[in-house]
Design an enzyme around this catalytic site. Structure first.
Site, mmCIF file in Angstrom:
data_model
loop_
_atom_site.group_PDB
_atom_site.id
_atom_site.type_symbol
_atom_site.label_atom_id
_atom_site.label_comp_id
_atom_site.label_asym_id
_atom_site.label_seq_id
_atom_site.Cartn_x
_atom_site.Cartn_y
_atom_site.Cartn_z
ATOM 1 N N ASN A 273 -39.394 -23.811 -27.531
ATOM 2 C CA ASN A 273 -37.957 -24.129 -27.547
ATOM 3 C C ASN A 273 -37.371 -23.973 -26.145
ATOM 4 O OD1 ASN A 273 -37.027 -21.295 -27.192
ATOM 5 N ND2 ASN A 273 -38.049 -21.043 -29.164
ATOM 6 N N ASP B 100 -39.200 -20.082 -35.637
ATOM 7 C CA ASP B 100 -39.022 -19.803 -37.061
ATOM 8 C C ASP B 100 -40.218 -20.285 -37.872
ATOM 9 O OD1 ASP B 100 -36.536 -18.628 -36.749
ATOM 10 O OD2 ASP B 100 -35.542 -20.579 -36.690
ATOM 11 N N LYS C 22 -59.291 -29.907 -29.775
ATOM 12 C CA LYS C 22 -58.134 -30.759 -29.534
ATOM 13 C C LYS C 22 -58.057 -31.843 -30.613
ATOM 14 C CE LYS C 22 -56.254 -33.789 -26.016
ATOM 15 N NZ LYS C 22 -56.578 -34.603 -24.870
ATOM 16 N N ASP D 175 -40.119 -12.373 -39.707
ATOM 17 C CA ASP D 175 -38.869 -12.086 -39.018
ATOM 18 C C ASP D 175 -38.945 -10.687 -38.385
ATOM 19 O OD1 ASP D 175 -36.178 -11.423 -38.320
ATOM 20 O OD2 ASP D 175 -35.528 -13.063 -39.609
ATOM 21 N N ILE D 176 -39.163 -10.678 -37.085
ATOM 22 C CA ILE D 176 -39.364 -9.412 -36.369
ATOM 23 C C ILE D 176 -38.123 -8.521 -36.469
ATOM 24 C CG2 ILE D 176 -39.970 -8.385 -34.129
ATOM 25 C CD1 ILE D 176 -41.079 -11.222 -33.363
ATOM 26 N N PHE E 281 -29.683 -11.458 -32.076
ATOM 27 C CA PHE E 281 -28.931 -12.571 -31.495
ATOM 28 C C PHE E 281 -28.820 -13.685 -32.519
ATOM 29 C CE2 PHE E 281 -27.881 -12.318 -26.971
ATOM 30 C CZ PHE E 281 -28.289 -11.019 -26.745
ATOM 31 N N LYS F 260 -26.089 -13.036 -40.834
ATOM 32 C CA LYS F 260 -27.315 -12.396 -40.323
ATOM 33 C C LYS F 260 -27.156 -10.892 -40.230
ATOM 34 C CE LYS F 260 -28.851 -16.343 -38.000
ATOM 35 N NZ LYS F 260 -28.818 -17.167 -36.838
ATOM 36 N N LYS G 297 -29.943 -9.315 -42.528
ATOM 37 C CA LYS G 297 -31.041 -8.654 -41.820
ATOM 38 C C LYS G 297 -30.779 -7.155 -41.670
ATOM 39 C CE LYS G 297 -32.341 -12.789 -39.217
ATOM 40 N NZ LYS G 297 -33.281 -13.301 -38.222
HETATM 41 O O1 C5P Z 1 -32.451 -16.090 -38.219
HETATM 42 P P1 C5P Z 1 -32.385 -16.403 -36.775
HETATM 43 O O2 C5P Z 1 -33.701 -16.848 -36.200
HETATM 44 O O3 C5P Z 1 -31.293 -17.341 -36.385
HETATM 45 O O4 C5P Z 1 -32.014 -15.002 -36.114
HETATM 46 C C1 C5P Z 1 -32.022 -14.817 -34.735
HETATM 47 C C2 C5P Z 1 -32.399 -13.407 -34.434
HETATM 48 O O5 C5P Z 1 -33.554 -13.053 -35.152
HETATM 49 C C3 C5P Z 1 -32.752 -13.189 -32.962
HETATM 50 O O6 C5P Z 1 -32.372 -11.886 -32.610
HETATM 51 C C4 C5P Z 1 -34.267 -13.365 -32.963
HETATM 52 O O7 C5P Z 1 -34.872 -12.644 -31.893
HETATM 53 C C5 C5P Z 1 -34.649 -12.791 -34.305
HETATM 54 N N1 C5P Z 1 -35.833 -13.402 -34.909
HETATM 55 C C6 C5P Z 1 -36.961 -12.632 -35.083
HETATM 56 N N2 C5P Z 1 -38.082 -13.140 -35.672
HETATM 57 C C7 C5P Z 1 -38.102 -14.410 -36.100
HETATM 58 C C8 C5P Z 1 -36.971 -15.208 -35.961
HETATM 59 C C9 C5P Z 1 -35.853 -14.681 -35.356
HETATM 60 O O8 C5P Z 1 -36.948 -11.459 -34.673
HETATM 61 N N3 C5P Z 1 -39.201 -14.873 -36.647
#
Ligand code: C5P
Length: 364
Positions: free
Chosen positions: A171, A240, A250, A267-268, A285, A299, A303
């Site tokens: 991205n 995501d 390849k 989702d970390i 963020f 969020k 979260k």
């Molecule tokens: O749900 P979204 O991706 O919009 O949320 C953004 C926040 O979640 C950011 O702080 C990003 O670092 C974190 N995030 C994460 N792991 C993911 C996706 C997003 O920690 N797989």
């Protein structure tokens, strides 16, 4: 510049390099209508004397003021920093050490000297501290927030999700915001670990950096450090979805269409926020192209994080790959708008806010 300094480098060189006027004379016809040394002393937020010779230090210690530098130091009411630079025998002399002790007692702040090889060929204490150490010490001094001794874990940059050995999905994140936050946290006295996706930025000094590529690697690195941290700031633009395949070769250009199956990444941020014990203060963020406030608050709740910093992204907005940004910050029961400014300033404001909210949480 003192007279001795001018014997080494001309004032014109400093003026050209810094883009600022250089003061050399105590009695300057161009300045004396405003009393040059007094107005300079009043104007300064801090004075740094670098390099400071044994002679300078002796003069400051005894209140002598026979040139612009010593008069400025005597007239200053702001903090004065001194970065000594002299031969090791001169530094070790009892008289120099007495002068240093006296200035220390009077509130002067010494940066260095460092030890090592000297211009005169001798080895020992007396080398001027490296310029970046001097700058770092000054910038830490001006930080009003307090993360002193706090362990700060930050994720930054994009992730790369491999499709095959040569291709990946990524991205537009440049990592600038996360790196600025790491710098601001270091400035605020934090012990910083930065988990970084691939970026083209110089690594901040004075922090531990863990380089990763994929969301899975970022997850592993963050989860390993999070329980040992006081605060986690998830500034990374984590993918995501990921192909999550271990395609060993390849992919060949044979078919007219190619369908990639993508799987949701872990989702970390949510996992850190859900740690049952040793949960750090957790900041996420939200980068959105529309409905910023609604998604951000969503969020925050879903979260279960302590704070969300939301920003607009997309065409003509701040956010990704820009030097400036604005943030709408939310926490349970409150929020604050941080206006559009460069990311360095913005990061400092965010770190201030995080320190403030962490303190409130700890005292409640
Ligand atoms: O749900 P979204 O991706 O919009 O949320 C953004 C926040 O979640 C950011 O702080 C990003 O670092 C974190 N995030 C994460 N792991 C993911 C996706 C997003 O920690 N797989």
């Amino acid at each position: 510049m003192t007279e001795s300094a001018q014997a080494f480098i001309s004032p014109l060189t400093f003026q050209a390099l810094s883009g600022h006027p250089v003061g050399t004379r105590l009695l300057d016809e161009d300045q004396e209508h405003v009393m040059g040394h007094i107005s300079l002393a009043r104007w300064a937020d801090s004075v740094l004397v670098a390099p400071a010779t044994a002679n300078c230090i002796a003069k400051f210690s005894h209140g002598l003021s026979d040139d612009l530098v010593s008069t400025l130091v005597l007239a200053a009411t702001c903090p004065v920093f001194i970065a000594p630079a002299m031969n090791q025998a001169m530094w070790n002399k009892a008289v120099t050490q007495e002068n240093v002790a006296r200035l220390n007692r009077d509130g002067f702040r010494f940066i260095g000297p460092a030890s090592g090889e000297q211009a005169c060929g001798e080895i020992g204490y007396g080398r001027m501290a490296e310029p970046d150490v001097i700058c770092e010490t000054l910038s830490r001094f001006f930080c009003h927030c307090d993360l002193s001794g706090k362990k700060v874990l930050i994720s930054a940059g994009p992730t790369r999700e491999p499709i095959d050995p040569v291709r990946f999905i990524t991205n537009r994140s440049s990592g600038k915001m996360g790196y600025a936050i790491a710098e601001a946290a270091i400035e605020a006295g934090g012990i910083v670990t930065l988990v970084s996706g691939p970026v083209a930025l110089p690594p901040p000094k004075y922090c531990q950096i863990i380089n990763v590529e994929s969301a899975a690697q970022m997850h592993e690195a963050v989860m390993a450090s999070a329980p040992n941290s006081d605060v986690y700031i998830g500034a990374a633009a984590v993918a995501d979805y990921s192909p999550n395949t271990h395609q060993p070769e390849k992919i060949k250009k044979i078919e007219n269409t190619l369908i990639l199956e993508l799987f949701k990444t872990r989702d970390i941020l949510a996992e850190v926020a859900a740690l049952p014990v040793q949960r750090p203060f957790t900041v996420g963020f939200a980068a959105e192209t529309h409905d910023l406030e609604r998604y951000a608050k969503d969020k925050l709740a879903k979260k279960n994080v302590d704070m969300i910093a939301a920003n607009w992204v997309g065409k003509d907005q701040g956010g990704f790959d820009r030097d400036q940004n604005a943030l709408q910050v939310y926490w349970k029961g409150g929020g604050k708008q941080l206006e559009m400014t460069d990311k360095t300033q913005l990061a400092r404001q965010l770190i201030n806010l995080i320190a403030e909210k962490m303190n409130e949480k700890n005292t409640n």
